[in-house]
Design a protein around this motif. Structure first.
Motif, PDB file in Angstrom:
ATOM      1  N   GLU A 121       0.840  -1.188   0.000  1.00 41.58           N
ATOM      2  CA  GLU A 121       0.000   0.000   0.000  1.00 41.58           C
ATOM      3  C   GLU A 121       0.878   1.242   0.000  1.00 41.58           C
ATOM      4  O   GLU A 121       0.532   2.265  -0.550  1.00 41.58           O
ATOM      5  CB  GLU A 121      -0.922   0.006   1.231  1.00 41.58           C
ATOM      6  CG  GLU A 121      -1.885  -1.160   1.275  1.00 41.58           C
ATOM      7  CD  GLU A 121      -2.876  -1.121   0.132  1.00 41.58           C
ATOM      8  OE1 GLU A 121      -3.650  -0.176   0.049  1.00 41.58           O
ATOM      9  OE2 GLU A 121      -2.858  -2.065  -0.700  1.00 41.58           O
ATOM     10  N   GLN A 122       2.038   1.114   0.656  1.00 37.57           N
ATOM     11  CA  GLN A 122       2.896   2.280   0.778  1.00 37.57           C
ATOM     12  C   GLN A 122       3.977   2.314  -0.295  1.00 37.57           C
ATOM     13  O   GLN A 122       4.452   1.285  -0.739  1.00 37.57           O
ATOM     14  CB  GLN A 122       3.589   2.280   2.132  1.00 37.57           C
ATOM     15  CG  GLN A 122       2.645   2.456   3.289  1.00 37.57           C
ATOM     16  CD  GLN A 122       3.383   2.362   4.588  1.00 37.57           C
ATOM     17  OE1 GLN A 122       4.578   2.622   4.650  1.00 37.57           O
ATOM     18  NE2 GLN A 122       2.688   1.970   5.623  1.00 37.57           N
ATOM     19  N   LEU A 123       4.374   3.539  -0.647  1.00 29.37           N
ATOM     20  CA  LEU A 123       5.530   3.683  -1.523  1.00 29.37           C
ATOM     21  C   LEU A 123       6.779   3.271  -0.764  1.00 29.37           C
ATOM     22  O   LEU A 123       6.953   3.638   0.394  1.00 29.37           O
ATOM     23  CB  LEU A 123       5.686   5.138  -1.949  1.00 29.37           C
ATOM     24  CG  LEU A 123       4.500   5.785  -2.647  1.00 29.37           C
ATOM     25  CD1 LEU A 123       4.906   7.171  -3.109  1.00 29.37           C
ATOM     26  CD2 LEU A 123       4.040   4.947  -3.813  1.00 29.37           C
ATOM     27  N   TYR A 124       7.662   2.548  -1.414  1.00 31.59           N
ATOM     28  CA  TYR A 124       8.931   2.219  -0.762  1.00 31.59           C
ATOM     29  C   TYR A 124      10.044   2.327  -1.804  1.00 31.59           C
ATOM     30  O   TYR A 124      10.803   3.298  -1.818  1.00 31.59           O
ATOM     31  CB  TYR A 124       8.858   0.828  -0.135  1.00 31.59           C
ATOM     32  CG  TYR A 124      10.025   0.508   0.752  1.00 31.59           C
ATOM     33  CD1 TYR A 124      10.053   0.952   2.069  1.00 31.59           C
ATOM     34  CD2 TYR A 124      11.101  -0.227   0.273  1.00 31.59           C
ATOM     35  CE1 TYR A 124      11.128   0.680   2.885  1.00 31.59           C
ATOM     36  CE2 TYR A 124      12.179  -0.499   1.083  1.00 31.59           C
ATOM     37  CZ  TYR A 124      12.190  -0.049   2.387  1.00 31.59           C
ATOM     38  OH  TYR A 124      13.273  -0.325   3.179  1.00 31.59           O
ATOM     39  N   ALA A 125      10.080   1.336  -2.706  1.00 31.40           N
ATOM     40  CA  ALA A 125      11.072   1.421  -3.777  1.00 31.40           C
ATOM     41  C   ALA A 125      10.816   2.649  -4.650  1.00 31.40           C
ATOM     42  O   ALA A 125      11.758   3.284  -5.133  1.00 31.40           O
ATOM     43  CB  ALA A 125      11.043   0.148  -4.613  1.00 31.40           C
ATOM     44  N   THR A 126       9.552   2.973  -4.850  1.00 35.69           N
ATOM     45  CA  THR A 126       9.231   4.161  -5.637  1.00 35.69           C
ATOM     46  C   THR A 126       9.805   5.418  -4.995  1.00 35.69           C
ATOM     47  O   THR A 126      10.304   6.314  -5.693  1.00 35.69           O
ATOM     48  CB  THR A 126       7.707   4.308  -5.754  1.00 35.69           C
ATOM     49  OG1 THR A 126       7.140   3.027  -5.966  1.00 35.69           O
ATOM     50  CG2 THR A 126       7.344   5.228  -6.893  1.00 35.69           C
ATOM     51  N   ALA A 127       9.720   5.477  -3.662  1.00 39.03           N
ATOM     52  CA  ALA A 127      10.290   6.623  -2.964  1.00 39.03           C
ATOM     53  C   ALA A 127      11.797   6.683  -3.170  1.00 39.03           C
ATOM     54  O   ALA A 127      12.369   7.762  -3.376  1.00 39.03           O
ATOM     55  CB  ALA A 127       9.949   6.538  -1.471  1.00 39.03           C
ATOM     56  N   ALA A 128      12.454   5.506  -3.150  1.00 42.94           N
ATOM     57  CA  ALA A 128      13.901   5.475  -3.376  1.00 42.94           C
ATOM     58  C   ALA A 128      14.232   5.970  -4.781  1.00 42.94           C
ATOM     59  O   ALA A 128      15.177   6.741  -4.981  1.00 42.94           O
ATOM     60  CB  ALA A 128      14.436   4.058  -3.169  1.00 42.94           C
ATOM     61  N   ALA A 129      13.440   5.539  -5.766  1.00 40.70           N
ATOM     62  CA  ALA A 129      13.682   5.978  -7.141  1.00 40.70           C
ATOM     63  C   ALA A 129      13.483   7.484  -7.271  1.00 40.70           C
ATOM     64  O   ALA A 129      14.260   8.174  -7.945  1.00 40.70           O
ATOM     65  CB  ALA A 129      12.757   5.223  -8.096  1.00 40.70           C
ATOM     66  N   ALA A 130      12.450   8.007  -6.617  1.00 38.70           N
ATOM     67  CA  ALA A 130      12.192   9.444  -6.688  1.00 38.70           C
ATOM     68  C   ALA A 130      13.323  10.230  -6.037  1.00 38.70           C
ATOM     69  O   ALA A 130      13.730  11.294  -6.537  1.00 38.70           O
ATOM     70  CB  ALA A 130      10.857   9.767  -6.013  1.00 38.70           C
ATOM     71  N   GLY A 131      13.851   9.716  -4.929  1.00 41.55           N
ATOM     72  CA  GLY A 131      14.973  10.379  -4.282  1.00 41.55           C
ATOM     73  C   GLY A 131      16.205  10.405  -5.168  1.00 41.55           C
ATOM     74  O   GLY A 131      16.912  11.422  -5.252  1.00 41.55           O
ATOM     75  N   ALA A 132      16.459   9.291  -5.856  1.00 43.92           N
ATOM     76  CA  ALA A 132      17.597   9.249  -6.775  1.00 43.92           C
ATOM     77  C   ALA A 132      17.388  10.242  -7.918  1.00 43.92           C
ATOM     78  O   ALA A 132      18.327  10.922  -8.354  1.00 43.92           O
ATOM     79  CB  ALA A 132      17.785   7.829  -7.310  1.00 43.92           C
ATOM     80  N   ALA A 133      16.153  10.334  -8.406  1.00 44.66           N
ATOM     81  CA  ALA A 133      15.853  11.306  -9.459  1.00 44.66           C
ATOM     82  C   ALA A 133      16.108  12.724  -8.970  1.00 44.66           C
ATOM     83  O   ALA A 133      16.639  13.570  -9.705  1.00 44.66           O
ATOM     84  CB  ALA A 133      14.400  11.147  -9.915  1.00 44.66           C
TER      85      ALA A 133
END
Lengths: 216, 216, 216
Positions: free
Chosen positions: A160-172
């Motif tokens: 339900e929660q962002l996790y890997a997506t959050a990591a990808a966004a941080g790298a971006a």
């Protein structure tokens, strides 16, 4: 400015202590899973350590820094052993600190994702390469943890929660910020993006679609 | 003639577009499995990408080319994302194109096996090293896909058809051909051997023995 | 004295033949598991080879020696293929030699752990880095074997006997001994520690605690 020497970024930025907190949190998460699975003492220590250093090992292998940082800087393995030892000693009683663990875990995710992205930038990689390397550095430890425990990696499955997506966004974010800032500031900015997205998704304000199959 | 510089072979041979088709096909296969397993959007993208680039990452890590090609050449990750995005958008409806996917998949297997073998030759490895590196480059992505999805790797388990064996035979062909041909021609020859063996085994004309246990 | 050139230690110490025995034993253990799981001929060969060379591949990747030794020195893959071929040909009938296999397996564990520790020392790593690299080199092949066969790695799970712990202790012995001895002697000493601990734990004189959960 951007010529980061080996050993890489995290040590030079003064964020080393936060990196170690992330290692500690990841180690606790791996070791607690091992306790639940009834691994012996050694299995608990190893699963804790592998979870804690896995992401950094992937980052350093992909960017050609061998031996990886966690082998060269002993404080990483000491922090990992401390976390795993705590999990073995106190076991399920740590569950009541779940909220605190989750904060550390997010910190580790944020730091590893940002430092992986910086390491990739250092090689002149393009945007997708930076995002992929940063994301893998953030989530790699957890994936290895779940593979060894013979479970479908948690980051993949109906979160339900962002996790890997959050990591990808941080790298971006690191990629977008780094022409204008020092490496330290870019890493901090990327890490803050990860933390912000995790917080928003915990509140239920952001979520990712799951593909529904016909007939479900 | 055989001094191949970094970045490696596939880009110089004009077979880059075929390589990308293989990446696309591998990405579709990984992402479709993720859709079936009900991973969320991000899980589908990641499993697609990891399947698509896993073989090349193994090849480049084994032959010491870091960062691996898929991080340095952004078109690989774009092709992988395209495949995974198609799988997420169209899901099971892609199953009707299974035959077309299988053709691409064989193309990817053939190209990665041959380029992995050339990369290994480039280091002066002997025949077994070349065959092993080529075979792993061909099948590595699928093995990682199945590990993350928590299944016994498909290539290992009671396949009626040749798959990894075809990749190994193609790598062996590259080894045998390369003293007499240019790298481009050797790679093409190896890839054709893979395609031929896959076609023969689909027809049921070639198969591998399974070890029977007593009492079965 | 301690400036070990590439290719690394094992070849220079005269212990190459013992290394190959270890490879053979590890290959048999992987291939027998594949036979039990009804993998086809190719799957048996691959699982045998991957088990046999996995630990060395991890050691060489962590210490930056690419291509890894098992690709550069063909005798490793020949030994691995021999072991896997024997397992395929004789299958369960090899079970009666289980005791002999176990002796070889311990030899392989001991040698890989000690050579991994020496490789790490060679990079000036500290004690934890040496122990971790040596331990992973010793047990890495078995972990990869169990992951591919979709089982929780045997080394993690309720082992009455010391295994990975013995590898870690052997690596620690290499670290402690190497200021006073030649690399050959340090490796031999570390390997003997592994063998001694394995023997003690088989006798039931040494064991590791398992964490009990409340209510069990």
């Amino acid at each position: 400015m951007h010529e980061l020497a080996v050993p890489p970024v995290t040590l030079q930025t003064g964020l080393h202590w936060l990196d170690l907190l992330g290692v500690l949190a990841f180690s606790l998460s791996g070791a607690l899973l091992a306790v639940r699975k009834k691994f012996d003492l050694f299995g608990v220590l190893v699963l804790g350590c592998v979870t804690a250093v896995g992401g950094g090992a992937i980052r350093d292998t992909l960017t050609g820094q061998t031996p990886p940082l966690f082998l060269r800087d002993e404080t990483y393995l000491w922090a990992a052993l401390l976390g795993a030892g705590l999990a073995f000693a106190f076991g399920e009683r740590l569950a009541r600190f779940e909220r605190a663990l989750s904060v550390f875990d997010t910190g580790g995710l944020a730091l590893f994702a940002a430092s992986g992205a910086l390491g990739a930038l250092n090689f002149g990689l393009g945007p997708l390469g930076v995002i992929f390397a940063g994301m893998l550095s953030g989530v790699g430890g957890g994936i290895i943890r779940d593979l060894i425990a013979n479970e479908v990696p948690e980051v993949m499955y109906r979160r339900e929660q962002l996790y890997a997506t959050a990591a990808a966004a941080g790298a971006a974010a690191v990629y977008l910020l780094h022409p204008y800032l020092t490496p330290f500031q870019a890493q901090l900015g990327g890490a803050l993006v990860v933390i912000l997205l995790r917080w928003l998704s915990r509140r239920g304000w952001v979520r990712l679609p799951v593909r529904r199959l016909p007939g479900e």
